[in-house]
Every structure is written in structure tokens, then in C-alpha cells.
Write a protein that holds these residues in place. Structure first.
Motif, PDB file in Angstrom:
ATOM      1  N   PHE A   9     -46.910  28.099  60.584  1.00  0.00           N
ATOM      2  CA  PHE A   9     -48.188  27.978  59.879  1.00  0.00           C
ATOM      3  C   PHE A   9     -48.155  26.821  58.880  1.00  0.00           C
ATOM      4  O   PHE A   9     -49.100  26.036  58.772  1.00  0.00           O
ATOM      5  N   GLY A  10     -47.032  26.700  58.138  1.00  0.00           N
ATOM      6  CA  GLY A  10     -46.903  25.596  57.191  1.00  0.00           C
ATOM      7  C   GLY A  10     -46.921  24.245  57.884  1.00  0.00           C
ATOM      8  O   GLY A  10     -47.564  23.295  57.418  1.00  0.00           O
ATOM      9  N   LYS A  11     -46.233  24.150  59.023  1.00  0.00           N
ATOM     10  CA  LYS A  11     -46.235  22.891  59.778  1.00  0.00           C
ATOM     11  C   LYS A  11     -47.636  22.589  60.325  1.00  0.00           C
ATOM     12  O   LYS A  11     -48.061  21.433  60.356  1.00  0.00           O
ATOM     13  N   MET A  12     -48.325  23.655  60.753  1.00  0.00           N
ATOM     14  CA  MET A  12     -49.674  23.475  61.271  1.00  0.00           C
ATOM     15  C   MET A  12     -50.615  22.978  60.180  1.00  0.00           C
ATOM     16  O   MET A  12     -51.437  22.085  60.398  1.00  0.00           O
ATOM     17  N   GLU A  99     -52.104  31.117  63.854  1.00  0.00           N
ATOM     18  CA  GLU A  99     -51.603  30.098  62.919  1.00  0.00           C
ATOM     19  C   GLU A  99     -52.542  28.901  62.858  1.00  0.00           C
ATOM     20  O   GLU A  99     -52.794  28.360  61.772  1.00  0.00           O
ATOM     21  N   LYS A 100     -53.065  28.493  63.989  1.00  0.00           N
ATOM     22  CA  LYS A 100     -54.016  27.384  64.008  1.00  0.00           C
ATOM     23  C   LYS A 100     -55.305  27.753  63.279  1.00  0.00           C
ATOM     24  O   LYS A 100     -55.840  26.968  62.488  1.00  0.00           O
ATOM     25  N   PHE A 101     -55.795  28.947  63.547  1.00  0.00           N
ATOM     26  CA  PHE A 101     -57.040  29.407  62.923  1.00  0.00           C
ATOM     27  C   PHE A 101     -56.893  29.504  61.409  1.00  0.00           C
ATOM     28  O   PHE A 101     -57.755  29.026  60.650  1.00  0.00           O
ATOM     29  N   LEU A 102     -55.806  30.103  60.942  1.00  0.00           N
ATOM     30  CA  LEU A 102     -55.589  30.240  59.503  1.00  0.00           C
ATOM     31  C   LEU A 102     -55.356  28.878  58.840  1.00  0.00           C
ATOM     32  O   LEU A 102     -55.739  28.682  57.681  1.00  0.00           O
ATOM     33  N   ALA A 103     -54.729  27.955  59.552  1.00  0.00           N
ATOM     34  CA  ALA A 103     -54.512  26.617  58.997  1.00  0.00           C
ATOM     35  C   ALA A 103     -55.842  25.910  58.773  1.00  0.00           C
ATOM     36  O   ALA A 103     -56.063  25.289  57.725  1.00  0.00           O
ATOM     37  N   LEU A 104     -56.730  26.004  59.755  1.00  0.00           N
ATOM     38  CA  LEU A 104     -58.054  25.386  59.610  1.00  0.00           C
ATOM     39  C   LEU A 104     -58.854  26.056  58.495  1.00  0.00           C
ATOM     40  O   LEU A 104     -59.531  25.387  57.704  1.00  0.00           O
ATOM     41  N   MET A 105     -58.790  27.387  58.425  1.00  0.00           N
ATOM     42  CA  MET A 105     -59.536  28.104  57.399  1.00  0.00           C
ATOM     43  C   MET A 105     -58.989  27.801  56.007  1.00  0.00           C
ATOM     44  O   MET A 105     -59.753  27.654  55.047  1.00  0.00           O
ATOM     45  N   THR A 106     -57.668  27.688  55.880  1.00  0.00           N
ATOM     46  CA  THR A 106     -57.067  27.341  54.593  1.00  0.00           C
ATOM     47  C   THR A 106     -57.466  25.936  54.170  1.00  0.00           C
ATOM     48  O   THR A 106     -57.744  25.678  52.990  1.00  0.00           O
ATOM     49  N   TYR A 107     -57.513  25.026  55.132  1.00  0.00           N
ATOM     50  CA  TYR A 107     -57.864  23.642  54.814  1.00  0.00           C
ATOM     51  C   TYR A 107     -59.291  23.544  54.288  1.00  0.00           C
ATOM     52  O   TYR A 107     -59.540  22.920  53.250  1.00  0.00           O
ATOM     53  N   THR A 108     -60.244  24.160  55.003  1.00  0.00           N
ATOM     54  CA  THR A 108     -61.650  24.031  54.591  1.00  0.00           C
ATOM     55  C   THR A 108     -61.997  24.915  53.400  1.00  0.00           C
ATOM     56  O   THR A 108     -62.822  24.524  52.563  1.00  0.00           O
ATOM     57  N   SER A 109     -61.369  26.100  53.308  1.00  0.00           N
ATOM     58  CA  SER A 109     -61.754  27.058  52.268  1.00  0.00           C
ATOM     59  C   SER A 109     -60.988  26.878  50.964  1.00  0.00           C
ATOM     60  O   SER A 109     -61.475  27.313  49.913  1.00  0.00           O
ATOM     61  N   VAL A 110     -59.814  26.271  51.015  1.00  0.00           N
ATOM     62  CA  VAL A 110     -58.994  26.135  49.813  1.00  0.00           C
ATOM     63  C   VAL A 110     -58.792  24.667  49.451  1.00  0.00           C
ATOM     64  O   VAL A 110     -59.175  24.226  48.360  1.00  0.00           O
ATOM     65  N   ILE A 111     -58.187  23.912  50.364  1.00  0.00           N
ATOM     66  CA  ILE A 111     -57.820  22.532  50.046  1.00  0.00           C
ATOM     67  C   ILE A 111     -59.050  21.658  49.832  1.00  0.00           C
ATOM     68  O   ILE A 111     -59.124  20.886  48.866  1.00  0.00           O
ATOM     69  N   CYS A 112     -60.039  21.774  50.714  1.00  0.00           N
ATOM     70  CA  CYS A 112     -61.251  20.963  50.558  1.00  0.00           C
ATOM     71  C   CYS A 112     -62.024  21.343  49.300  1.00  0.00           C
ATOM     72  O   CYS A 112     -62.562  20.483  48.605  1.00  0.00           O
TER      73      CYS A 112
END
Length: 295
Positions: A9-12, A99-112
């Protein structure tokens, strides 16, 4: 891969960041300049003659823009892999669908969202530096009984005011009974989680206008809920105040319904979003990522 691994997940997540790094940095830089220019233009257009009024003005508008942009970004969960070439590369990555789904959700919901907040902070800091160098150097004083005098300057930050507008004030009444406060927090958290899940499923399902469609569903839900409350003459929370002090509060039936219904709907939305995501195909129709007729 059917198992979840925090390492993968971290790598993703790092892969998602690396792919979007240049675009995100450019967007933050442009937003910093945009926030600075917007604050200066609003100051000239608003006929503001007090730094305290300016900070209140910036705080209200900044809170509204921050919330709006953050919600839009959440709904763009799969917009970066809508193109066939990017989707093909994404689907071939050595990670599970979760892992892919959570990575995308973390990127848009937290990092962005953190990127948007950083842009507001840096843009407001540019305005602070500008006024600190060029003036004016007048101040505004605010004093309340029992509290020290607060001073506000033209180079003061508007971020605390913006955060104050974004923060619910349900805990300000110290004399409220604990159950009344807990139910306020539970309902507010349920609304926030359900809203997030609604944007996620809208962004996962629809290739175009996902935010608009999610907002329409959001508005429709609250219109129906509000009309139902009005028809049965129900209220969610009832509080009684005397001389500015809280006396008593009651939790209505609609609050209990929302506390149970919204989390269930949120769980369904997240489950449906992941189900749609794991059935992604390289070639989809124009409007959606999930073709019901082919299932």
C-alpha cells in the motif's frame, strides 16, 4: 493478490504521488498566487477599513472555498486513470485492488486536501509579508470581559479565522449534558462520513460530472429528509437557553435515525465503490466506469 499489505500500500501510494507530483506542485504554486491575488482584489473591492473586518471577510470566504475545493478533489478519485493508457499501466501494478483503491482515496481525500490547505497558508502568508513591508500599520483592538485584549493588524493571518469557520461549535456550551453533546458529535460525524462516501462512489462510478451528480443526490436526500421532518413535525435537536446560558436540550427521533442510517449508507457506498473499482475495464462507455448491462 487477495491479501492486504501495508508495504505494498505504501509503495502504491508513492507511485500515485510520483505520477501526479508535477501536476500537484504546479497546482499548489498556481493556487498560492491565486489566493494572494484574490485576497488583494477582495480587499480593494470590499471597501474594508479595519484589519479585523478584513480577517473575518477572508476567513468566511476562505472557509467556503477550501470546503468546496476539497469536496471536488475527493470526487476525482479515479480521474487520473480515466485514460486508457494510464488505466492499463495502473491495472498492471503489483498490488491488490484494495491497496490500489485505498491509495487513490488517500491521495485525493488526504494529500490533495492538505495541498489545498498549504496553498491557502502560503497565499495568505504572501499577503501578510506584503502588508508587513508596505503597510498600513494601523491595528484593531478587541477586548472581552475576563479575557486579555487581542490586537489585529493588516499583516495578521486569516488562517485561524478560516479554521474557526470550518470548525463546528457544538462544544461551546459547557453546561450541556454529555448525552446531548455526544449525539451532536455522532450525527455530525455520520454526516461527514456519509458525504465523503457519496463523493467517493460518485467519483468511482461516473467518468464525467461526478461532483455535480453527487451534489444533486446530497441535496435530494436532505430535501426529502427535511420534508419528512416537517410533515411529522419533528426536530433533530432542541435546546433551551435563558439569559444566554444553556438550560436543557433534547435529542429528537431524526437524530437517532441519522446516527444509524448514515453510517449504514456510508458502508454501502464504500463497498459499492470498491466493487466498481475492482471491475474496471480498459475500455468503458463514455459516462460510467461500470456497465450494468454487461454484468
Amino acid at each position: 493478490m487477495n491479501t492486504f499489505s501495508f508495504n505494498r500500500f505504501g509503495k502504491m501510494l508513492r507511485w500515485v504521488l510520483s505520477v501526479n507530483q508535477r501536476r500537484m506542485l504546479f497546482a499548489i504554486a498556481a493556487s498560492v498566487v491565486g489566493v494572494f491575488m484574490a485576497e488583494m482584489i477582495l480587499l480593494r473591492m470590499g471597501d474594508i477599513y479595519s484589519p479585523l473586518t478584513m480577517l473575518h471577510y477572508y476567513g468566511q470566504i476562505g472557509a467556503a472555498l477550501f470546503a468546496l475545493v476539497s469536496l471536488i478533489l475527493v470526487s476525482t478519485i479515479v480521474s487520473g486513470v480515466n485514460e486508457k493508457r494510464k488505466r492499463e499501466a495502473f491495472l498492471m501494478l503489483p498490488a491488490s485492488n484494495l491497496e490500489k483503491f485505498l491509495a487513490l482515496m488517500t491521495y485525493t481525500s488526504v494529500i490533495c486536501v492538505l495541498g489545498v490547505f498549504l496553498a491557502f497558508v502560503l497565499g495568505d502568508s504572501l499577503r501578510m509579508v506584503w502588508f508587513w513591508i508596505s503597510g498600513p500599520y494601523t491595528e484593531a483592538k478587541v477586548s472581552y470581559i475576563g479575557n486579555p485584549t487581542e490586537y489585529y493588524y493588516w499583516w495578521s493571518s486569516a488562517i485561524p479565522e478560516m479554521m474557526d469557520n470550518l470548525t463546528p461549535h457544538i462544544l461551546e456550551a459547557d453546561s450541556c449534558n454529555w448525552f446531548y453533546l455526544v449525539m451532536n458529535i455522532v450525527v455530525l460525524a455520520a454526516i461527514a462520513v456519509w458525504t465523503h462516501s457519496l463523493l467517493i462512489i460518485g467519483g468511482t462510478l461516473f467518468r464525467k460530472y461526478s461532483f455535480v451528480i453527487s451534489c444533486l443526490v446530497f441535496i435530494l436526500f436532505w430535501v426529502i429528509f427535511g420534508k419528512t421532518m416537517q410533515y411529522f413535525e419533528l426536530s433533530m435537536f432542541t435546546s433551551n437557553w435563558e439569559d444566554g446560558k444553556y438550560v436543557s436540550g433534547e435529542v429528537g427521533i431524526p437524530a437517532y435515525i441519522l446516527a444509524v442510517l448514515l453510517p449504514l449508507l456510508a458502508v454501502f457506498n464504500y463497498w459499492a465503490s470498491f466493487h466498481i473499482f475492482k471491475n474496471f475495464q480498459l475500455i468503458t462507455n463514455k459516462w460510467t466506469n461500470y456497465d450494468i448491462l454487461k454484468r
